[in-house]
Design a protein around this motif. Structure first.
Motif, PDB file in Angstrom:
ATOM      1  N   SER A   1      73.956 -43.384  -8.127  1.00  0.00           N
ATOM      2  CA  SER A   1      73.813 -41.938  -8.051  1.00  0.00           C
ATOM      3  C   SER A   1      74.975 -41.290  -8.791  1.00  0.00           C
ATOM      4  CB  SER A   1      73.819 -41.476  -6.589  1.00  0.00           C
ATOM      5  OG  SER A   1      75.099 -41.709  -6.005  1.00  0.00           O
TER       6      SER A   1
ATOM      7  N   GLY B   1      70.675 -36.208   0.657  1.00  0.00           N
ATOM      8  CA  GLY B   1      70.254 -34.900   0.194  1.00  0.00           C
ATOM      9  C   GLY B   1      69.803 -33.962   1.290  1.00  0.00           C
TER      10      GLY B   1
ATOM     11  N   VAL C   1      68.467 -29.644 -13.825  1.00  0.00           N
ATOM     12  CA  VAL C   1      68.572 -30.578 -12.696  1.00  0.00           C
ATOM     13  C   VAL C   1      67.196 -31.078 -12.287  1.00  0.00           C
ATOM     14  CG1 VAL C   1      69.357 -30.878 -10.325  1.00  0.00           C
ATOM     15  CG2 VAL C   1      70.625 -29.366 -11.882  1.00  0.00           C
ATOM     16  N   ASP C   2      67.096 -32.389 -12.038  1.00  0.00           N
ATOM     17  CA  ASP C   2      65.932 -32.986 -11.394  1.00  0.00           C
ATOM     18  C   ASP C   2      66.250 -33.021  -9.901  1.00  0.00           C
ATOM     19  OD1 ASP C   2      63.824 -34.461 -10.493  1.00  0.00           O
ATOM     20  OD2 ASP C   2      64.396 -36.328 -11.495  1.00  0.00           O
ATOM     21  N   HIS C   3      65.868 -31.967  -9.197  1.00  0.00           N
ATOM     22  CA  HIS C   3      66.220 -31.833  -7.778  1.00  0.00           C
ATOM     23  C   HIS C   3      65.428 -32.821  -6.929  1.00  0.00           C
ATOM     24  CE1 HIS C   3      68.787 -28.312  -8.132  1.00  0.00           C
ATOM     25  NE2 HIS C   3      67.891 -27.751  -8.925  1.00  0.00           N
ATOM     26  N   ARG C   4      66.137 -33.607  -6.113  1.00  0.00           N
ATOM     27  CA  ARG C   4      65.490 -34.573  -5.229  1.00  0.00           C
ATOM     28  C   ARG C   4      65.968 -34.433  -3.784  1.00  0.00           C
ATOM     29  NH1 ARG C   4      65.482 -40.164  -8.871  1.00  0.00           N
ATOM     30  NH2 ARG C   4      64.897 -39.189 -10.852  1.00  0.00           N
ATOM     31  N   ASP C   5      66.648 -33.354  -3.500  1.00  0.00           N
ATOM     32  CA  ASP C   5      67.160 -33.144  -2.142  1.00  0.00           C
ATOM     33  C   ASP C   5      66.062 -32.608  -1.226  1.00  0.00           C
ATOM     34  OD1 ASP C   5      67.558 -29.951  -1.757  1.00  0.00           O
ATOM     35  OD2 ASP C   5      67.795 -30.532  -3.852  1.00  0.00           O
TER      36      ASP C   5
ATOM     37  N   ARG D   1      66.374 -23.945  -6.303  1.00  0.00           N
ATOM     38  CA  ARG D   1      66.164 -24.955  -7.339  1.00  0.00           C
ATOM     39  C   ARG D   1      65.914 -24.309  -8.690  1.00  0.00           C
ATOM     40  NH1 ARG D   1      62.804 -29.993  -4.700  1.00  0.00           N
ATOM     41  NH2 ARG D   1      64.181 -30.311  -2.910  1.00  0.00           N
TER      42      ARG D   1
ATOM     43  N   MET E   1      73.494 -28.367  -7.177  1.00  0.00           N
ATOM     44  CA  MET E   1      72.710 -29.583  -6.937  1.00  0.00           C
ATOM     45  C   MET E   1      73.405 -30.462  -5.921  1.00  0.00           C
ATOM     46  SD  MET E   1      73.535 -31.885 -10.362  1.00  0.00           S
ATOM     47  CE  MET E   1      72.447 -33.219  -9.870  1.00  0.00           C
TER      48      MET E   1
ATOM     49  N   SER F   1      70.128 -36.111  -6.535  1.00  0.00           N
ATOM     50  CA  SER F   1      69.512 -35.451  -7.688  1.00  0.00           C
ATOM     51  C   SER F   1      70.104 -35.961  -8.996  1.00  0.00           C
ATOM     52  CB  SER F   1      69.685 -33.933  -7.584  1.00  0.00           C
ATOM     53  OG  SER F   1      69.014 -33.445  -6.445  1.00  0.00           O
ATOM     54  N   ARG F   2      69.328 -35.774 -10.084  1.00  0.00           N
ATOM     55  CA  ARG F   2      69.749 -36.278 -11.383  1.00  0.00           C
ATOM     56  C   ARG F   2      69.482 -35.207 -12.448  1.00  0.00           C
ATOM     57  NH1 ARG F   2      70.915 -41.657 -10.865  1.00  0.00           N
ATOM     58  NH2 ARG F   2      70.778 -42.166 -13.091  1.00  0.00           N
TER      59      ARG F   2
ATOM     60  N   LYS G   1      67.185 -33.713 -15.672  1.00  0.00           N
ATOM     61  CA  LYS G   1      65.850 -33.760 -16.255  1.00  0.00           C
ATOM     62  C   LYS G   1      65.889 -34.225 -17.703  1.00  0.00           C
ATOM     63  CE  LYS G   1      63.191 -30.401 -13.569  1.00  0.00           C
ATOM     64  NZ  LYS G   1      62.445 -29.117 -13.614  1.00  0.00           N
TER      65      LYS G   1
END
Length: 327
Positions: A260, A279, A293-297, A305, A311, A316-317, A319
């Motif tokens: 991460s 998250g 941001v690739d939001h994954r929370d 978002r 973030m 998150s990672r 995009k």
């Protein structure tokens, strides 16, 4: 606040990080105890608002988040409720088995990802231990003169904590123990969307998912939730290598798929506040300076978002392969 009790939280703000003493312990229901703690010196603790939580840093190294559920006006003590989780990693069991009055605990916070917004009317929906963040919300709504109703579901009445504390509110509080066949009828509770009503929900994922589905037809911004576990889909996406510029530190890192962003920056020697690494707690929230941001929370709202200015770096990672962060 003494310097030794100050820690840098998200956005560089200071929050309490120190030792407290358990002032009393009480059994609230089958499987739930409450702990009230304060500073041994008697000095006040930081103020907080309904929806706030703190981290308990256990001797085993586990960090667990618990909602504050006492009185916001009592600066001398914080209270939490702890459910024994038989299938957990041992944190709640250790608290139940070892933490008695007079015990010392390390606590960090408070932090609030679930604030109570002003509204003329509220629908509060709790499942099990999800009642804890809603207790001070009910008190605040009552003090503000708002119209409110609390629907509280549980397996059985004996397992539903704080019912005695809520009893003086009368029929504003509606208990739904499953063993008495009073299930939470969300179709009825949420059947009429209202422009003037805010819905606050906390409890098991299946309850929150069902409430989110029922509130899809409500006005945007009506629903506010707090999750104890991450959404099931949060970790299902493919990871690719990304480049992260830590602008404040002058360090640029390549984050491989198996790490991460949080792990990568910690490996590079940067100190970042973190806790749940799922998250959901918000402790590692970081300002985004550039990149998408690739939001994954399981924490930020859709509007937050879309703003793309913060973030959770534990999950998150990026995009488009690159981010610049205020680290």
């Amino acid at each position: 606040m003494p310097a030794s009790d100050a820690a840098a939280g998200p956005g560089g703000r200071l929050e309490f990080d120190g030792t407290v003493v358990v002032q009393f312990r009480r059994t609230e229901s089958d499987g739930v105890v409450s702990l009230q703690f304060g500073r041994a010196s008697g000095e006040p603790l930081p103020g907080w608002a309904p929806g706030a939580h703190v981290d308990l840093l256990l001797p085993s190294g586990l960090v667990r988040q618990y909602s504050l559920c006492g009185s916001v006006s009592d600066r001398g003590a914080w209270r939490i409720g702890v459910l024994r989780e038989p299938t957990g990693q041992g944190g709640s069991a250790w608290i139940h088995d070892h933490v008695q009055e007079g015990a010392e605990l390390r606590v960090r916070g408070p932090r609030n990802n679930f604030p109570l917004l002003a509204a003329p009317r509220y629908l509060f929906i709790a499942g099990g231990i999800g009642i804890t963040p809603l207790l001070p919300m009910v008190t605040e709504a009552e003090a503000a003169g708002a119209d409110w109703t609390l629907h509280y579901g549980g397996r059985r009445r004996a397992s539903m904590a704080f019912l005695d504390e809520l009893a003086h509110h009368g029929d504003r509080v509606r208990a739904h123990p499953k063993d008495e066949f009073e299930i939470l009828d969300l179709a009825e509770i949420l059947g009429e969307p209202s422009q003037s009503t805010l819905v606050y929900c906390c409890g098991p994922s299946r309850l929150i998912d069902a409430v989110e589905s029922r509130c899809a037809s409500w006005p945007p911004g009506s629903l506010h939730v707090e999750r104890f576990t991450a959404r099931a889909s949060a970790a299902d996406r493919e990871n690719r290598p990304i480049v992260v510029e830590c602008r404040r530190s002058g360090i640029t890192l390549t984050v491989p798929p198996e790490l991460s962003i949080l792990e990568a920056v910690e490996n590079a020697g940067l100190q970042v506040l973190s806790s749940c690494v799922e998250g959901i707690c918000g402790s590692c929230e970081t300002t985004v300076l550039e990149g998408l941001v690739d939001h994954r929370d399981s924490l930020l709202t859709d509007d937050e978002r879309d703003a793309n200015d913060t973030m959770m770096i534990c999950v998150s990672r990026a995009k488009n392969g690159r981010l610049a962060l205020d680290l």
